[in-house]
Write a protein that holds these residues in place. Structure first.
Motif, mmCIF file in Angstrom:
data_model
loop_
_atom_site.group_PDB
_atom_site.id
_atom_site.type_symbol
_atom_site.label_atom_id
_atom_site.label_comp_id
_atom_site.label_asym_id
_atom_site.label_seq_id
_atom_site.Cartn_x
_atom_site.Cartn_y
_atom_site.Cartn_z
ATOM 1 N N TYR A 50 0.943 -1.093 -0.136
ATOM 2 C CA TYR A 50 -0.145 0.014 -0.173
ATOM 3 C C TYR A 50 0.941 1.356 -0.154
ATOM 4 O O TYR A 50 0.471 2.174 -0.665
ATOM 5 C CB TYR A 50 -0.953 -0.119 1.297
ATOM 6 N N LEU A 98 2.408 1.792 -3.445
ATOM 7 C CA LEU A 98 1.220 2.188 -4.339
ATOM 8 C C LEU A 98 1.085 3.744 -3.944
ATOM 9 O O LEU A 98 0.931 4.388 -5.158
ATOM 10 C CB LEU A 98 -0.013 1.272 -4.090
ATOM 11 N N VAL A 99 0.865 4.225 -2.777
ATOM 12 C CA VAL A 99 0.661 5.327 -2.598
ATOM 13 C C VAL A 99 1.829 6.362 -3.252
ATOM 14 O O VAL A 99 1.411 7.306 -3.716
ATOM 15 C CB VAL A 99 0.298 5.738 -0.916
ATOM 16 N N SER A 100 3.028 6.041 -2.831
ATOM 17 C CA SER A 100 4.060 6.702 -3.358
ATOM 18 C C SER A 100 4.261 6.726 -4.904
ATOM 19 O O SER A 100 4.424 7.832 -5.249
ATOM 20 C CB SER A 100 5.381 6.100 -2.809
ATOM 21 N N ILE A 101 3.883 5.656 -5.495
ATOM 22 C CA ILE A 101 3.643 5.633 -7.074
ATOM 23 C C ILE A 101 2.672 6.459 -7.524
ATOM 24 O O ILE A 101 2.897 7.200 -8.472
ATOM 25 C CB ILE A 101 3.473 4.076 -7.399
ATOM 26 N N ASN A 102 1.500 6.412 -6.956
ATOM 27 C CA ASN A 102 0.433 7.331 -7.322
ATOM 28 C C ASN A 102 0.753 8.701 -7.116
ATOM 29 O O ASN A 102 0.324 9.595 -7.867
ATOM 30 C CB ASN A 102 -0.914 7.007 -6.356
ATOM 31 N N LYS A 103 1.442 9.063 -5.883
ATOM 32 C CA LYS A 103 1.772 10.503 -5.638
ATOM 33 C C LYS A 103 2.853 11.093 -7.028
ATOM 34 O O LYS A 103 2.501 11.992 -7.719
ATOM 35 C CB LYS A 103 2.409 10.659 -4.557
ATOM 36 N N ASP A 104 3.736 10.078 -7.339
ATOM 37 C CA ASP A 104 4.539 10.328 -8.667
ATOM 38 C C ASP A 104 3.662 10.754 -9.766
ATOM 39 O O ASP A 104 3.954 11.662 -10.652
ATOM 40 C CB ASP A 104 5.578 9.401 -8.601
ATOM 41 N N GLN A 105 2.888 9.664 -10.049
ATOM 42 C CA GLN A 105 1.961 9.788 -11.228
ATOM 43 C C GLN A 105 1.158 10.848 -11.219
ATOM 44 O O GLN A 105 0.917 11.748 -12.247
ATOM 45 C CB GLN A 105 1.179 8.503 -11.499
ATOM 46 N N VAL A 106 0.498 11.344 -10.093
ATOM 47 C CA VAL A 106 -0.313 12.580 -9.856
ATOM 48 C C VAL A 106 0.397 13.844 -10.277
ATOM 49 O O VAL A 106 0.074 14.661 -10.974
ATOM 50 C CB VAL A 106 -0.867 12.508 -8.688
#
Length: 134
Positions: A79, A82-90
């Motif tokens: 999790y 996933l959160v850190s990847i999503n931050k980068d993508q955002v």
């Protein structure tokens, strides 16, 4: 019945109960089988078997909970990733959108100037035509 008769009946019942209890205790004491060393060893052996069984059950339960904790830790790590990847993508998408919005803003600005200029020229032409009398 009178109070004296009731009191006498209660007293006789108490004495009879005491005698019966004494006789029962004496009879049980004289006729009861004494516990032998073998009986005590058998009791101890069965108690040890039972405690060993309970220890095994507790160990199994502890291992199950340990495995559950490990699975939960793995899930928490996934999790977090996933959160850190999503931050980068955002952040990447936000930067891309800001760039596109700037480009569109510039295009829109020049399109607006051209449309206004065309309407200005048409308005001026209509004004000149009306003032000439066409």
């Amino acid at each position: 019945m009178s109070f004296e008769v009731i009191t006498l009946a209660i007293g006789i019942g108490g004495i009879a109960s005491g005698i019966a209890g004494f006789v029962n205790g004496y009879y049980h004491k004289t006729h009861s089988k004494k516990e032998t060393l073998e009986d005590r060893i058998n009791k101890l052996t069965s108690a040890l078997k039972e405690s060993s069984h309970l220890v095994t059950e507790v160990e199994i339960e502890i291992n199950k909970r340990k495995n559950l904790v490990q699975e939960l830790q793995k899930d928490a790590e996934k999790y977090e990733k996933l959160v850190s990847i999503n931050k980068d993508q955002v952040e990447a998408v936000a930067q891309l959108l800001q760039g596109e919005l700037r480009k569109e803003g510039n295009k829109s600005f020049w399109k607006g100037i051209m449309a206004n200029f065309i309407f200005f020229v048409l308005g001026a032409g209509v004004s000149v035509a009306l003032s000439i009398g066409l």
